[in-house]
Scaffold this active site. Structure first.
Site, short mmCIF file in Angstrom:
data_model
loop_
_atom_site.label_atom_id
_atom_site.label_comp_id
_atom_site.label_asym_id
_atom_site.label_seq_id
_atom_site.Cartn_x
_atom_site.Cartn_y
_atom_site.Cartn_z
N CYS A 100 -4.97 1.20 8.45
CA CYS A 100 -5.75 2.06 7.45
C CYS A 100 -7.06 0.85 7.29
O CYS A 100 -8.24 1.03 6.19
CB CYS A 100 -5.16 1.59 5.93
N GLU A 141 2.44 6.40 5.53
CA GLU A 141 1.59 5.92 4.58
C GLU A 141 0.58 5.00 4.94
O GLU A 141 0.26 5.24 6.06
CB GLU A 141 2.35 4.48 4.33
N ARG A 188 1.83 -2.71 -5.38
CA ARG A 188 0.88 -2.43 -4.84
C ARG A 188 0.89 -0.89 -4.38
O ARG A 188 1.82 0.05 -4.43
CB ARG A 188 1.84 -2.71 -3.63
N ARG A 190 0.00 2.81 -2.79
CA ARG A 190 -0.23 3.45 -1.35
C ARG A 190 -0.18 4.74 -1.66
O ARG A 190 0.17 5.05 -2.67
CB ARG A 190 0.49 2.35 -0.65
#
Length: 428
Positions: A100, A141, A188, A190
């Site tokens: 990412c 993801e 977190r 995502r």
């Protein structure tokens, strides 16, 4: 302080309901979560370019063994797959937290190159594997910034991903997920992407985007949302070549909201709200007793002012490298210390090391101020205790490297939730 967190050990499923190929495996977060859902990983690949020693791959082998594991550039593996010299087994599910860096919020808008970046192009390797192996499900993801990349053409990269994967015969769901909203001890955030082969759906299958987002979709069943939302439609029917040039031009923000589904050239998207559980875990639930924390993690009193300065609000005069023009750079105040009664902030790859930092976690206990240990970082992601302690040769991995692993990892409990719904689909 009462310790409510209990580490769960890893075990392979005894009666697996499906098989998994894991790309960009890191230290095995997908594999652990999916195994708890009854899915067995039979192939994995982990390769970090420009790295002399493959630390993550070695840690992966230490835990799962070398059988079925590949430590090779995925581009070379896919090239071999196409010409028949390499093999990636056909599995029920293909998963991956693909790199990412080109989408990450750690990059400025102008430096984030998306699909044109060196790691962003790995999307095409994923697409090739899907085309050749045709898994029943694809589960990916990434950082949520993916939905609005690049800055010059908001949403273009994600639109191309939807189009190219959809053209292979898949219905695609996505959802931006904050782990803390589903009871986990870390904020977190995502984006989860789940693609299902359309040809395997029931003969009486009727596509209803509102139903997919609210109750019938894989992500809706795994991670419930409140049903009150309004759908917007986004045309994603143009060719990838045309979208590369035209999609998202002159848009100030991405047309893709935090949830959606793609089917037959159209994306249906909406802003949804998570149905939050009654019980939530916090940072305080995972911390070790003071007596078990090595002295190297405690902050000397004379260094506290450095941490306080970096965590505080400030305006700093800087000079633009290219133009030489002076400008004021401002930062807002961050929590100092991080509250044990709240979920942790997102773990970053630079969490390790003793040097003062604005972004590292600092907590306060009866003994004083300290950083988080690698074991506590593992717990925030749901890994078994000391998962990253040793490499495949029995060598102790440094605290800095272990923190780096967790900054790149995912929250395993979320993967398990999605995995359980995938397992239900495979059973039926």
């Amino acid at each position: 302080m009462t310790l409510t967190y209990q580490s769960q050990p890893f075990t392979e499923p005894k009666n697996a309901v499906g098989t998994v190929a894991e790309l960009f495996a890191g230290v095995g977060g997908f594999r652990i979560g999916l195994s708890r859902a009854g899915l067995r990983t039979v192939f994995s690949n982990q390769w970090e370019p420009s790295t002399k020693f493959q630390h993550a791959s070695s840690c992966y082998e230490a835990r799962f063994g070398a059988i079925g594991h590949s430590n090779q550039d995925i581009a070379e593996v896919v090239s071999g797959l196409k010409n028949g010299s390499e093999s990636i087994p056909v599995t029920d599910v293909l998963v991956g937290g693909f790199p990412c860096q080109d989408y990450s919020v750690a990059k400025t808008l102008n430096s984030s190159k998306g699909l044109e970046g060196k790691k962003g192009v790995l999307w095409w390797e994923i697409r090739t594997i899907v085309e050749l192996n045709k898994p029943k499900f694809v589960f990916l993801e990434n950082v949520d910034r993916l939905l609005k990349s690049p800055s010059s053409q908001r949403g273009r990269d994600f639109a191309i991903m939807l189009k190219t994967l959809g053209d292979l015969g898949y219905l695609i769901e996505w959802r931006v997920v904050n782990a803390a909203e589903y009871g986990f001890p870390q904020r977190r955030i995502r984006v989860f992407i789940v693609a299902s082969r359309i040809d395997l759906k029931a003969k009486d299958f009727h596509f209803d985007p509102a139903s997919v987002l609210s109750n019938s979709g894989i992500l809706a069943r795994a991670l419930p949302v409140w049903p009150n939302f309004k759908l917007d439609e986004v045309d994603v029917s143009d060719s990838p070549e045309k979208m590369t040039i035209e999609f998202g031009k002159n848009l100030k923000k991405s047309p893709f909201l935090n949830a959606g589904v793609y089917f037959n050239g159209t994306a249906y998207t909406s802003k949804v709200t998570a149905v939050q559980p009654n019980h939530k875990t916090t940072l305080g639930d995972v911390v070790l007793p003071d007596a078990e924390v090595p002295e190297s993690f405690w902050i000397p009193k004379e260094r506290l002012p450095e941490w306080e300065f970096l965590k505080g609000s400030k305006t700093i005069e800087r000079i633009h490298k290219a133009s030489g023009v002076k400008f004021n750079y401002s930062e807002g105040k961050m929590a100092f210390p991080d509250l044990l009664s709240n979920p942790a902030r997102t773990i970053i790859t630079g969490e390790g090391g003793s040097s003062p930092s604005r972004f590292k976690h600092i907590i306060k206990t009866e003994k004083g101020y300290r950083r988080l240990t690698p074991l506590e970082l593992e717990r925030l992601n749901g890994f078994p205790d000391d998962w990253t302690k040793l490499d495949a040769y029995g060598n102790v991995i440094s605290d800095v490297r272990r923190a780096f692993f967790m900054g790149n990892a995912l929250v395993i409990g979320l993967i398990e939730k999605v995995g359980k719904v995938l397992a239900e689909e495979l059973k039926s």
